[in-house]
Design an enzyme around this catalytic site. Sequence first.
Site, short mmCIF file in Angstrom:
data_model
loop_
_atom_site.label_atom_id
_atom_site.label_comp_id
_atom_site.label_asym_id
_atom_site.label_seq_id
_atom_site.Cartn_x
_atom_site.Cartn_y
_atom_site.Cartn_z
N TYR A 83 -8.50 8.65 11.31
CA TYR A 83 -7.97 9.03 12.62
C TYR A 83 -8.71 10.21 13.25
CZ TYR A 83 -4.24 5.80 11.43
OH TYR A 83 -3.54 4.67 11.09
N PHE A 95 -5.56 5.81 -0.06
CA PHE A 95 -4.68 4.65 -0.05
C PHE A 95 -4.77 3.90 -1.38
CE2 PHE A 95 -5.14 5.09 4.56
CZ PHE A 95 -3.84 4.84 5.00
N PHE A 120 2.51 9.70 3.55
CA PHE A 120 2.83 9.54 4.96
C PHE A 120 3.22 8.11 5.32
CE2 PHE A 120 -1.80 9.27 4.50
CZ PHE A 120 -2.06 8.02 5.05
N ASP A 121 2.97 7.16 4.42
CA ASP A 121 3.34 5.78 4.71
C ASP A 121 3.33 4.98 3.41
OD1 ASP A 121 4.11 3.57 6.11
OD2 ASP A 121 2.15 3.18 7.02
N TYR A 133 0.83 -1.21 0.00
CA TYR A 133 0.00 0.00 0.00
C TYR A 133 0.86 1.26 0.00
CZ TYR A 133 1.20 0.53 4.92
OH TYR A 133 1.89 0.70 6.10
N ILE A 163 -7.73 0.89 11.17
CA ILE A 163 -8.78 1.91 11.13
C ILE A 163 -10.01 1.36 10.40
CG2 ILE A 163 -7.23 3.89 11.31
CD1 ILE A 163 -7.39 4.20 8.28
#
Length: 239
Positions: free
Chosen positions: A197, A213, A153-154, A143, A171
Amino acid sequence: MKKRLLAIALSMVVAAPVLAADAVKLDNDSAKLSYSFGLVLGEQLSSRVDTLDYDAFIAGVKAIYDKTEPAMNQEQVAETIKSFQQKKMDEMLADAKKKSDDFLAANAKKDGVKSTKSGLQYKIISEGKGPKPKSTDQVRVNYRGTLIDGTEFDSSYARKEPAEFPLDAVIPGWTEGLQLMPVGSKFELYIPPELGYGPGGAGSIPPNATLVFEVELLDILKPDAKAEEKPAEPSKTGS
């Protein structure tokens, strides 16, 4: 109290650009130092407070230096600052939520984007032919996660290693979104704040952020065989 308030003010001092003096006589060291502190504190405050009552501000500074009784006690000062900070936080959260809502409203109209009852949006990039996971399953995925402005961010791609996790431990947007995907699929998930979040944010993810995502569902992992082994039953003979 005076020493504490002065300490708070001095703790705000950071490097700031030197600005031109406007009709101020800087003909001695005290004047230059005072003006310098004014610039530094002004620079710092201007990023936090839109408008400043100069007379009230100067009166507060004078109360400290003249050692006179301030017009507000310590509790009133703390409550005033707390109220101001809460107002700024509420404004920030409302602004972030509006940006998320506007993005999702526009995104929902794009070709190929589907929406669920929860507010989750997704787009099928490619669809596999394998089974779909259940919320209690553990999955292996690749991902990449970004904010709506494209900030990453990831990413498991960046780590060059797929991620593995149980779907009931992530989540809500992931738990729901991955259950829509047959193994071998690649989806794009658009997760609203309430399925992500929320107003608290997390790490580099700001409050009330919509998350985007790109997800590849590689596999549904089988439980560890050893963990599934049942303990031997006691001997019925008692031997």
